[in-house]
Design a protein around this motif. Sequence first.
Motif, PDB file in Angstrom:
ATOM      1  N   UNK A 102      11.524 -19.388  89.393  1.00  0.00           N
ATOM      2  CA  UNK A 102      12.296 -18.830  90.495  1.00  0.00           C
ATOM      3  C   UNK A 102      12.948 -17.536  90.057  1.00  0.00           C
ATOM      4  N   UNK A 103      13.219 -16.628  91.002  1.00  0.00           N
ATOM      5  CA  UNK A 103      13.957 -15.411  90.637  1.00  0.00           C
ATOM      6  C   UNK A 103      15.415 -15.730  90.366  1.00  0.00           C
ATOM      7  N   UNK A 104      16.146 -14.725  89.978  1.00  0.00           N
ATOM      8  CA  UNK A 104      17.569 -14.896  89.722  1.00  0.00           C
ATOM      9  C   UNK A 104      18.301 -15.188  91.025  1.00  0.00           C
ATOM     10  N   UNK A 105      19.502 -15.759  90.961  1.00  0.00           N
ATOM     11  CA  UNK A 105      20.233 -16.053  92.203  1.00  0.00           C
ATOM     12  C   UNK A 105      20.461 -14.836  93.084  1.00  0.00           C
ATOM     13  N   UNK A 106      20.751 -13.673  92.465  1.00  0.00           N
ATOM     14  CA  UNK A 106      20.947 -12.475  93.283  1.00  0.00           C
ATOM     15  C   UNK A 106      19.653 -12.041  93.956  1.00  0.00           C
ATOM     16  N   UNK A 107      18.520 -12.218  93.253  1.00  0.00           N
ATOM     17  CA  UNK A 107      17.233 -11.857  93.850  1.00  0.00           C
ATOM     18  C   UNK A 107      16.894 -12.794  95.001  1.00  0.00           C
ATOM     19  N   UNK A 108      17.268 -14.066  94.888  1.00  0.00           N
ATOM     20  CA  UNK A 108      17.025 -14.997  95.995  1.00  0.00           C
ATOM     21  C   UNK A 108      17.789 -14.558  97.243  1.00  0.00           C
ATOM     22  N   UNK A 109      19.040 -14.188  97.053  1.00  0.00           N
ATOM     23  CA  UNK A 109      19.833 -13.749  98.211  1.00  0.00           C
ATOM     24  C   UNK A 109      19.302 -12.437  98.775  1.00  0.00           C
ATOM     25  N   UNK A 110      18.867 -11.540  97.902  1.00  0.00           N
ATOM     26  CA  UNK A 110      18.355 -10.252  98.379  1.00  0.00           C
ATOM     27  C   UNK A 110      17.078 -10.436  99.195  1.00  0.00           C
ATOM     28  N   UNK A 111      16.198 -11.347  98.752  1.00  0.00           N
ATOM     29  CA  UNK A 111      14.963 -11.591  99.501  1.00  0.00           C
ATOM     30  C   UNK A 111      15.265 -12.234 100.851  1.00  0.00           C
ATOM     31  N   UNK A 112      16.230 -13.133 100.879  1.00  0.00           N
ATOM     32  CA  UNK A 112      16.572 -13.754 102.159  1.00  0.00           C
ATOM     33  C   UNK A 112      17.153 -12.750 103.133  1.00  0.00           C
ATOM     34  N   UNK A 113      18.038 -11.895 102.661  1.00  0.00           N
ATOM     35  CA  UNK A 113      18.614 -10.883 103.547  1.00  0.00           C
ATOM     36  C   UNK A 113      17.590  -9.841 103.953  1.00  0.00           C
ATOM     37  N   UNK A 114      16.617  -9.557 103.065  1.00  0.00           N
ATOM     38  CA  UNK A 114      15.571  -8.604 103.445  1.00  0.00           C
ATOM     39  C   UNK A 114      14.698  -9.142 104.575  1.00  0.00           C
ATOM     40  N   UNK A 115      14.540 -10.452 104.646  1.00  0.00           N
ATOM     41  CA  UNK A 115      13.769 -11.092 105.706  1.00  0.00           C
ATOM     42  C   UNK A 115      14.621 -11.342 106.946  1.00  0.00           C
ATOM     43  N   UNK A 116      15.922 -11.015 106.856  1.00  0.00           N
ATOM     44  CA  UNK A 116      16.866 -11.241 107.957  1.00  0.00           C
ATOM     45  C   UNK A 116      16.966 -12.727 108.308  1.00  0.00           C
TER      46      UNK A 116
END
Length: 441
Positions: free
Chosen positions: A22-36
């Motif tokens: 899995x990516x880092x926790x910040x990367x997980x949040x960034x991907x989720x926000x990028x997908x809106x």
Amino acid sequence: MTQSPAAPKRSSALKQGGSPSLPSPKERRRLREAKSLSQTEVAARVGVTRETVRSWESGRSTPRGRRRDVYAKLLAEIADERAGSGAGSTDRTERAGKRPARRPSWAQNLEPTVDTKEGTTPGRIPVGAAMNGHARPPEPMVRATATSTAAATATRTATAATRAEPAPAATRPAAGSTPAEAFDALCTTCAPGLVRQTYLLTGRRTLAQESVERAFQLAWQRWPEVAVDRDPAGWVRAAAYEYAMSPWHRLRPVHRHPAAPPALAADRAFLKVLLSLPPAQRRTLLLYDGVGLDLPETAAETEASTPAAAGRLLHAREALAEKLPEQAATPEDLHQRLAELSAAEKLQPPNAGRVRTGSEHRTRFWTRAAIAFTALIVGATALTLRSAPTHYEPPQAPGKAISGVPPRMGPGHLTYQDQILHKKLREDLSSGPERLSPLAR
């Protein structure tokens, strides 16, 4: 993804078919926000609560088992979409000889989806057949637990675990199926693994089978509620655990004698130590290390806070590691022993058709008993009203002696001389006025 120095050998296990990275926790949040996407939407896709997704993105916990596969697959799809959109804008430069956008390293370890009878399950099929009754043999499956630091990076320490409950596609009722078909599919999928889990919880084969059968009977009686539940398998599991751990079972005559121990000496020793744990610690250990639930979900199912569930888990592990250091030294060994012990017992899961029939017969029996009892009460009330008196009759007070009352004053009994005189007077004054007014002499 940054890994700790203590886990260089386990990175190859991830590439060879273990749990996806899995990516880092910040990367997980960034991907989720990028997908809106909101945390609620991600939780609905993975099959967890919003608080669990929040803990994943903050680094307090890491998904394990099947949910880890689903979550990693979702993040990989978002990363592929972003990479694809970037590749479309630089199509000419890629044709000129530049390398196309590569997939993130944490997303390269994901395996393709596997088509099952119920539908398509992302990631690997959940392993640990000894715990969930799956057709495939048990195989190791590595999970990662996250520890967050003050910096932006996070380290991962891999530990082994499996997901014992089936995927939501296999446990949730399929669209268009009848209630009986949906219930039979749930019973067929979850019953074998649930019987083994309940045996580890109680150490009694008969009680384990009875608990699972009662839980499915209750689920069929409340099927409209269970069918729309977010996790029907978890609903049945909680009902089976509650029935199996009821303290009233110790009063039953069948439980006065100990159950037959396992055949192997190592299994007997491990089961004895496991049953010596307090019921709350035993249930927490089984849900976390056996079934593979996250810590918040384990706390919710055991009706405890997350710190309390973590404390119970640590105490249970310490007790097992202290008494059986060669069998439960690490979480990997503990999970392996749980799987081996449950697989060594021949436990017969309940039949779905018999469960439905038994539940209907039980409901019909209690309904008729309630109707008969009500009719008996109505008849007794009517008879009472018919035979009851229509007016009040005061009861006669019983007589009793009274002391201290003066004797009754009045003429007493005539003596013998008085009787002679009385007779003479009556004979002499039989007629004449003298009888009424005597003459004075």
